[in-house]
Structure formats: structure tokens, C-alpha cells
Write a protein that holds these residues in place. Structure first.
Motif, short mmCIF file in Angstrom:
data_model
loop_
_atom_site.label_atom_id
_atom_site.label_comp_id
_atom_site.label_asym_id
_atom_site.label_seq_id
_atom_site.Cartn_x
_atom_site.Cartn_y
_atom_site.Cartn_z
N SER A 1 41.47 -41.51 40.66
CA SER A 1 42.35 -42.68 40.79
C SER A 1 41.71 -43.79 41.60
O SER A 1 42.16 -44.95 41.55
CB SER A 1 43.65 -42.26 41.47
N THR B 1 49.11 -45.33 46.82
CA THR B 1 48.12 -46.02 46.00
C THR B 1 47.13 -46.84 46.83
O THR B 1 45.97 -46.94 46.48
CB THR B 1 48.80 -46.95 44.99
N LEU C 1 51.99 -39.98 46.43
CA LEU C 1 52.15 -41.15 45.55
C LEU C 1 51.44 -42.38 46.11
O LEU C 1 51.51 -43.46 45.50
CB LEU C 1 53.64 -41.48 45.36
N GLN D 1 53.94 -45.72 48.63
CA GLN D 1 52.85 -46.12 47.75
C GLN D 1 51.89 -47.09 48.41
O GLN D 1 50.72 -47.16 48.04
CB GLN D 1 53.42 -46.76 46.46
N GLU E 1 47.02 -40.47 43.62
CA GLU E 1 47.26 -41.79 43.04
C GLU E 1 46.51 -42.89 43.79
O GLU E 1 46.61 -44.06 43.44
CB GLU E 1 48.76 -42.11 43.06
#
Length: 892
Positions: free
Chosen positions: A501, A455, A453, A431, A477
Motif C-alpha cells: 500500500s 493511510t 486502516l 485513517q 492501508e
């Protein structure tokens, strides 16, 4: 009733009548007596408890009425034989109110448990009457005041839990009388007065947790008598001094935490043998020194080891292979580098048996060496790996792709070279990935798109080439992407701009990308921070930017945009920073710019705007905007010194052309003659004191270290955000010793490196008698292998103008002639850098402390670390420190 019944009723004797009367009374009072069964004291005490409750959201006290015996009330337990209350248990019932002092009348109580409610007020001292009380649990309430001294009367008390309240004052001395107390939990209060020595009298102590109290003081040696102690928590208690050696003799200790204090000294070398039962050792955020004892390998039950943010040094030699239960290792922010060795990471090999390891935090430990391939042998349960801020070199091993459980990977601020390994694409739980400030090159791998996933991705300050991979569009994401300061080329991929996102930041600045801003930018409606500065973009500013209505920072500086500012941008009313400087934009300043209430900084300098500058909104504060380099602007605030705007329709009378020629021509001729005469004298005069052919001295870190007596505090003559200045005596091989001022850059501070480069660039362009003379510069490494940069100047023995104006040390003051001479010197210097340099220079930080005086009180302008060279490709007017602060705020 017939006559016979009436006759019989009237014939009742007085005794019979009394009997029936008593029977009726008994029948009517049966329910009341059932509620206390003769134990009226307990009954009334409980009713008093209920009367102090102001809010009972779960109606737990509705059963507390005369219809039931109080032993059947919710939360009440009674003894089977005597029917007296021995337990009051009402945890987590949302009760509000105060604790009735009548609880002290429940003389058979053995337990009071009222945790996780909202009781207020003080703890009643009447509780001290409860000599049978064994457990008093009042955690997680809002009790205030002091710990009652009367609690010493609870002679059988074993558990005293008062955590997470608002208690103040000190621990009462009377508490030492509680000889059976084994668990004292008083954390998260406002207790002061230190951890008292008399607590050592309670030899039955097994659990002591007092963290997050502002105690102060040191840890008393008397606590070493707690031979049964298994848990000791006193973190964040403002404790100082050394940890008493007696503490390390408590061999039954399981959890030992003294984190976030001011403890000093070293740990005993045999700590691992002395505390073999440790499962938690938490000493982070202190001032501990020395070697981290290798004997910690003997703590085979250890699950958590937190020793970060201390001053531990020496090589890390713990054999982690023996710590099979270890869950978290946090050693960040220490100095573990082994002197003269470059295999600091060898201990990684011993971690392969730590199958339960979840977190490994080793950032900023000054490790030097390569990252071994054995890093891939770490636990598959590992979710975070922090190795940033070290001096690791070589390539990132591809084996890192075996850590399939990773959620966070931090390898920033090292010396890694080569490419990002494609095996990183296997880390599909990832992430957060940061590889910033390395020397990575080659294109970004397409496999990065496998991190669905992800971020946040930080890859800035490397040497990465090629295009931005289209596969980043698969990272659905992703909310933050920072790729600035690389060598990326090509266009902005539309796939990135179509990620809904992407709401936090998008920073692609300082690359070699080209083209225009794609219209798909409109899809980033929730994006907060957009930086496309120095990007080589062209064309017009797309009106689609107006749909990015959540932007708080928009930087398009240093591109080749043309045309006007589109009116659609009026919808960006939430902008705090708007920078479109150093482009080819034209037209008038849009009226909506002075309507934005949130705008803190506006930079439209070095374009071709025309017309009137507004005076309201952001334009009312001269320090909040810049319009430099727009020669067709007029009006605005007085401080701008722009020409007045011409009234519409007004026409000035013009002189006939021939009259203008007659008047101007002779004047122009005289001026040209004066200029020629002045230039001729300058050519025949002496050269400036700073010659471009002058050879700069070569100095090393070691020479500067000796010159300043080890950069001692005694030689410190000034300090700022980016640097410290030391006086010293430089021993030159081919010259006499000379007094110098050494400006050492704080390279750990953001912007310091750019400040060094900026100042070097300025000094190469400005030889002048009233500008501080630079002798040389030094770009090297210190004895610990850290980057070191410094500038060496002539030492000015009379200090700064600020010292003469404000310092109490200067008893004499500047006279009028001296002040005029200083003003003349400064004006001459500024005229030179503004008007006579080949490249115009703005100082950016002119103030009395940056004007220095030599033996003859001649003034020299210095400190050009915020200066800017205003050429076509210059960085511009916004200081680097301001830019770095904006980036940090946006990325946090």
C-alpha cells in the motif's frame, strides 16, 4: 360479386356514395384525431418540443406519436376536464437539444420541470406568455444568455429555479413584478451586477439561493423586508461591506450562508436571540472581526456552525452544551486567544452534551493552554478533530483514545511534550494522523500498529527516539509515512518495505538510523517519493532500488554510500529529482542519466566520480544539475569550467625530472617568499572590522518593535519569501542611538526557520570588511506568544546596487570608477568566503539587490539565508526553500 350485387351497388344514389366516402375518411383519420382531441395547439407545441431534441438516450419520447393522445405521453399531465397540458415533467432523462419557443403556446401550463438534462441555447422569452405557470424548474442544464425579462408575464410564478447553468448578465428589473415569487434559485451561474435592491419588492420570498455567482457589490438593506425568508444562500458571490442589520431581523431564517465573500464588520451581540430558528450558519472565509457572540448558544436548533477563516478575536465563550443538535463546528483560522490567559480550551468541557457532533475544526486559532482530559467526552460519532497550529502544551491526554469514531486527528504544530499516548491505538477507524512539529519524545508506541486502516502518518519534526516499530507493518492501508527530523535509531524495518500500500511517500530523512538499504525495498514498486537523506546509511546502493519503477523523487544525500551507481537504476526513467550528493560514490557518471526525459534536478556533488560529464539531457541545463566536489571529472558544458578530457591513447611528452626541478624550484621559492611577506604584513596590520571577540548586543522583541515603529509599512525597505526588512533606530543602553536594518523572519513559511539558522551559522564564520556587518540577533516571542526571530544589521544609507541601476528614484547614476570599486569590493568578499574562510561558503543568492552601499559607496555583500557551508557534514547546495517545496508537492 354476382350480377345482383353489382346491380345494387350501381344503383346507390350519389348521397349514399358521399356518406360512405366520409365514413372511410373518418375511419382512416381516427388515430390522428385521437392524439389531440381537438386541442391541436397543445399537440403541435409538443411536437415542436420533440423536434428540438437531438438526443434521447432513454427513448422517453418514443411514446410521443399519433398512436396515443398527448395526455398519455411520457412526462405530460393534463387537466381532467379540458384535456389541456398543465405539466411538462422530464427530469433527469439525459435529453439534449434546445427548448422550443412553441412551449409558450401551452397556455394552461402550471409547471415546467426539465432539471438535470443537457438543454442548450437561451431560455425562450415566449415562456412569458404562460400566465398560469407556477413552477419553472430548469436547474442543471446548459442554458446560456440572460434571464428573459418576459418572465415577468408569468404573474402566478412561485418557483423559479435556474441553478447550475451558464446564464450571464444581471437579474432583470422586471423580476420585481413577480409578486407571488417565493423561491428563487439562481446559484452556480455567471450572473453579475450585484444583488439588486428591487428584489426587496418581492415580499413573498421564502428561499433565495444565489451562491457561486460573480455578483460583486454589497448586500442591499432592502432584503430585510423578506419577513417570510427561511433560506438565504449567497456564498462565493464576491460581496463586500457589512451585513445589513435588517438581515438579522429575519427571525424565521433557518439556513443562512454568506461564506467565501469579502464581508467585514462584526456580528450583533444578540444574533442568537434574533435568529432563534437557525439550523445552519455559514460565514466562513470572510473578513469579519470582533468577538464571536456568546448569544449563539441560544440557537438551540443549530446543526452546522462555520465561522472559520475570519478575524474573530477574544476568548471563545460559547456554551456549546445548549447546542444538542450541532453536527459540525468549524472555527479554524481565527484569533480566539484570551489576553493573558492560558485556559483557552476550557470550552471543550461544554461539548460533552453534543452527542451528534461529527466534525470539530479548531486549527490555527491561537489557543493557549493544555488540552483538557474532557476531550475524551466528545461524541463517539466524531470523525475529524483539527487542533493543529495552536499553542497547546503539556501532554496529549490519554482520554483521546475514547474517541473511537475518529478517522482524522490533527494535533500538529503545537507544543505537546512527552510520549504519544498508547490509547491512540484504540482508534481503529483512524485513517489520517498528524502530530508534526511538536516536542514529542520517547519511542513510537507499538500500539500504532493497531491502526489497521491508517493511510497517512505524519510524525516529523519532533524529538522521537528509539527504533521504528515493527508493528507499522500491520498498517496494511498505509500509503504515506513521514518520520523526518527526529532522533530515531536502528535499521529500516523490512516490515515497512513490504507494505504494497505504500505508494505515496516514505520520508525517513534526518535521523540516526544506520545500516544499508534492505533489498526488500524492491517490493515498493508503486512508491512515488523516497527520502533517506542524512540517515547515516552505509554500504553500496542496493540494485533492488531499480525495481521501484514508480519513483518520481529519490533522495539518498548525506550518507556514507560507496561504490558505483548500480546500472539497475536505469529503469527509474520517471524520476524528476535524483540526489545522491555527499556520499563516497565513485566510478563514471552512468550514461542512462542523460536519457531520462523527466529528470528536473540531478545532484551528484561531493562524491568521487571521474571521467567525462555528459552534455545532453539534464546536463544541458547548468541550473538543473550539480557536480561540485568531484575533482576527477572533466568536460561537460563550458559553464562548469572543468578541464578538458584527455583523448584515449594520446600521451604527452614529459620533461625529464631534473629539468622540472631546475625550472620549478626557483619559482616556488619566490612564491613562498611573497606569501611569507604578505602574511607578515597582515599580522602587523589592523584587525578586521568584525572581531570574533566583539560582544553582541542583547535586544528584545519590544526593543525592535519600538525601533521600527511597530514594524510599520513606512519603515519597510525590502521583502522576500522568508523575511521582511525594516529600517529603524535602535536605542542602546550603553551607546548612542544607531540606525539599523531589522530582518524579520516569516516563520509561518516553510523553510524560514532553517533560513534563520543557516544565516546565523554563516555570520559566525565570516568577519570581513566587505561583508554586511551583523549587530545581533533576536530569538523570542511576540506579545501574542508567537515565535519571533530577527537579525539586526548595520543600516546601509545608500541602498542596494539594484536601486542605483534600476530604480527611478535615483536620478544620478554610478560612474565608471564607482562601478569598478563595487566590483572590486564584491570580488574581495567572494574570494574571502570561497578561499580564505576556514569553512568554504557558497552564497547561493548573489544579485544586485543583495549588494549594499554605505555612505562612502563601499559595497557590502549581504543576505546569506540561502548560503551553505561546504564542510564534510554540511547540508549541501540544494536551498531549503527548494527542498520544502518538493516535500509539500509530494505530500499533497
Amino acid at each position: 360479386m354476382n350480377s345482383l350485387q353489382a346491380k345494387n351497388f350501381l344503383c346507390f344514389s350519389p348521397i349514399s356514395f358521399l356518406f360512405y366516402g366520409l365514413a372511410i375518411i373518418c375511419l382512416t383519420s381516427t388515430n390522428v384525431s385521437a392524439s389531440y382531441d381537438g386541442n391541436e395547439t397543445d399537440y403541435l407545441a409538443l411536437l415542436s418540443f420533440k423536434s428540438k431534441i437531438t438526443h434521447d438516450p432513454y427513448k422517453v419520447l418514443t411514446s410521443w406519436n399519433h398512436s396515443f393522445h398527448f395526455c398519455d405521453w411520457s412526462g405530460i399531465s393534463c387537466g381532467k376536464r379540458h384535456k389541456r397540458v398543465n405539466a411538462l415533467q422530464l427530469n433527469s432523462q439525459g435529453l439534449e437539444g434546445s427548448l422550443s419557443p412553441h412551449v409558450g403556446n401551452l397556455s394552461f401550463l402550471r409547471e415546467i420541470s426539465l432539471e438535470n438534462n443537457s438543454f442548450q441555447g437561451t431560455i425562450p422569452h415566449e415562456l412569458g406568455r404562460l400566465s398560469r405557470l407556477r413552477r419553472l424548474h430548469l436547474n442543471i442544464n446548459k442554458f446560456s444568455g440572460v434571464i428573459p425579462t418576459n418572465l415577468s408575464g408569468c404573474s402566478n410564478l412561485k418557483d423559479l429555479w435556474l441553478a447550475l447553468n451558464n446564464l450571464s448578465g444581471s437579474i432583470p428589473k422586471e423580476m420585481s413584478l413577480l409578486s407571488k415569487l417565493s423561491r428563487l434559485v439562481i446559484q452556480d451561474n455567471n450572473l453579475t451586477g450585484g444583488i439588486p435592491t428591487f428584489l426587496g419588492n418581492i415580499t413573498s420570498m421564502e428561499v433565495f439561493t444565489a451562491r457561486r455567482n460573480p455578483f460583486g457589490g454589497s448586500i442591499p438593506d432592502t432584503l430585510g423586508v423578506w419577513k417570510s425568508l427561511t433560506v438565504f444562500y449567497s456564498g462565493d458571490c464576491n460581496l463586500y461591506g457589512r451585513i445589513p442589520h435588517s438581515i438579522f431581523n429575519l427571525s424565521l431564517l433557518v439556513n443562512f450562508s454568506l461564506a467565501e465573500n469579502h464581508l467585514s464588520g462584526s456580528l450583533p451581540s444578540e444574533i442568537g436571540s434574533q435568529l432563534p430558528n437557525l439550523e445552519l450558519l455559514q460565514l466562513r472565509n470572510n473578513e469579519l472581526t470582533g468577538v464571536l457572540p456568546p448569544s449563539l448558544s441560544n440557537c438551540s436548533k443549530l446543526g452546522l456552525l462555520e465561522m472559520g477563516d475570519n478575524n474573530f478575536s477574544g476568548k471563545l465563550t460559547i456554551d456549546f452544551s445548549k447546542l444538542r443538535y450541532i453536527n459540525k463546528i468549524q472555527l479554524s483560522n481565527n484569533n480566539f486567544h484570551g489576553r493573558g490567559e492560558v485556559d483557552d480550551m476550557k470550552f471543550i468541557d461544554s461539548l460533552k452534551n453534543c452527542s451528534r457532533l461529527v466534525r470539530l475544526e479548531l486549527a490555527n486559532c491561537r489557543f493557549i493552554g493544555v488540552l483538557p482530559t474532557s476531550i475524551g467526552n466528545l461524541s463517539e460519532q466524531l470523525i475529524s478533530l483539527h487542533l493543529g497550529g495552536n499553542q497547546l502544551f503539556g501532554s496529549i491526554p490519554s482520554s483521546i483514545g475514547s474517541l473511537v469514531g475518529l478517522i482524522l486527528l490533527d494535533l500538529e504544530s503545537n507544543r505537546f511534550k512527552g510520549k504519544i499516548p498508547s490509547s491512540i491505538g484504540k482508534l481503529q477507524k483512524m485513517q489520517f494522523l498528524t502530530l508534526i512539529s511538536n516536542q514529542l519524545s520517547r519511542p513510537i508506541i507499538d500500539d500504532i500498529g493497531n491502526l489497521s486502516l491508517l493511510t497517512k502518518l505524519y510524525l516529523y519534526s519532533n524529538k522521537i527516539e528509539g527504533h521504528i516499530p515493527l508493528s507499522l507493518g500491520n498498517c496494511k492501508e498505509l500509503n504515506g509515512l513521514a518520520l523526518r527530523y527526529n532522533r530515531l535509531s536502528g535499521k529500516i524495518p523490512k516490515q515497512i518495505l513490504q507494505l504494497p500500500s505504500l505508494t505515496n511517500f516514505l520520508d525517513l530523512s534526518f535521523n540516526s538510523l544506520s545500516g544499508s538499504i534492505p533489498s526488500e525495498i524492491k517490493d515498493l514498486k508503486m512508491l512515488s517519493y523516497l527520502d533517506l537523506s542524512y540517515y547515516n546509511l552505509s554500504g553500496t546502493i542496493t540494485s533492488s532500488l531499480g525495481e521501484c519503477i514508480s519513483l518520481t523523487m529519490l533522495n539518498l544525500r548525506g550518507n556514507q554510500f560507496q561504490g558505483i551507481i548500480p546500472s539497475s537504476l536505469s529503469s527509474l526513467g520517471g524520476l524528476g529529482v535524483f540526489d545522491i550528493s555527499q556520499n563516497n560514490l565513485s566510478g563514471k557518471i552512468p550514461q542512462f542519466l542523460d536519457k531520462w526525459n523527466s529528470l528536473e534536478f540531478l545532484n551528484i556533488s561531493f562524491n568521487d566520480f571521474e571521467g567525462k560529464v555528459p552534455v545532453t539531457g539534464v546536463f544541458a541545463n547548468a541550473s538543473a544539475f550539480s557536480v561540485l566536489g568531484n575533482n576527477r571529472l572533466c568536460g561537460g558544458s563550458v559553464t562548469l569550467e572543468l578541464p578538458e578530457c584527455k583523448e584515449k591513447g594520446s600521451k604527452k611528452k614529459r620533461f625529464p625530472f631534473f629539468i622540472s626541478v631546475i625550472v620549478i624550484a626557483p619559482t616556488l621559492f619566490i612564491v613562498l617568499c611573497c606569501v611569507y611577506s604578505f602574511c607578515k604584513k597582515k599580522r602587523n596590520g589592523k584587525p578586521s572590522q568584525s572581531s570574533g571577540n566583539e560582544r553582541f548586543l542583547k535586544v528584545s522583541y519590544n526593543q525592535l518593535l519600538k525601533a521600527t515603529d511597530g514594524f510599520s509599512v513606512e519603515n519597510l525597505i525590502g521583502e522576500g519569501g522568508f523575511s521582511s526588512v525594516y529600517k529603524g533606530i535602535l536605542n542602546c543602553d550603553d551607546d548612542d542611538d544607531r540606525f539599523v536594518a531589522v530582518k524579520v523572519l516569516h516563520l509561518q513559511n516553510q523553510g524560514a526557520h532553517k533560513s534563520f539558522l543557516a544565516e546565523c551559522e554563516v555570520w559566525l564564520n565570516i568577519p570581513h570588511r566587505n561583508l554586511l556587518k551583523i549587530i545581533t540577533s533576536c530569538s523570542s516571542v511576540d506579545f501574542q506568544g508567537n515565535d519571533f526571530k530577527a537579525l539586526v544589521y548595520e543600516f546601509m544609507p545608500n541602498g542596494s546596487v539594484h536601486d542605483w541601476l534600476h530604480s527611478s528614484e535615483n536620478t544620478s547614476k554610478l560612474n565608471l570608477i564607482q562601478r569598478i570599486n563595487i566590483l572590486r569590493d564584491v570580488a574581495t568578499a567572494l574570494d574571502y568566503i570561497h578561499n580564505r574562510c576556514q569553512t568554504m561558503i557558497i552564497h547561493g543568492d548573489l544579485k544586485p539587490s543583495n549588494i549594499l552601499l554605505d555612505n562612502d559607496m563601499v559595497a557590502y555583500v549581504g543576505d546569506f539565508d540561502l548560503a551553505r557551508l561546504l564542510s564534510a557534514d554540511s547540508v549541501g547546495l540544494i536551498p531549503i526553500c527548494w527542498r520544502q517545496r518538493q516535500l509539500q508537492n509530494s505530500y499533497s
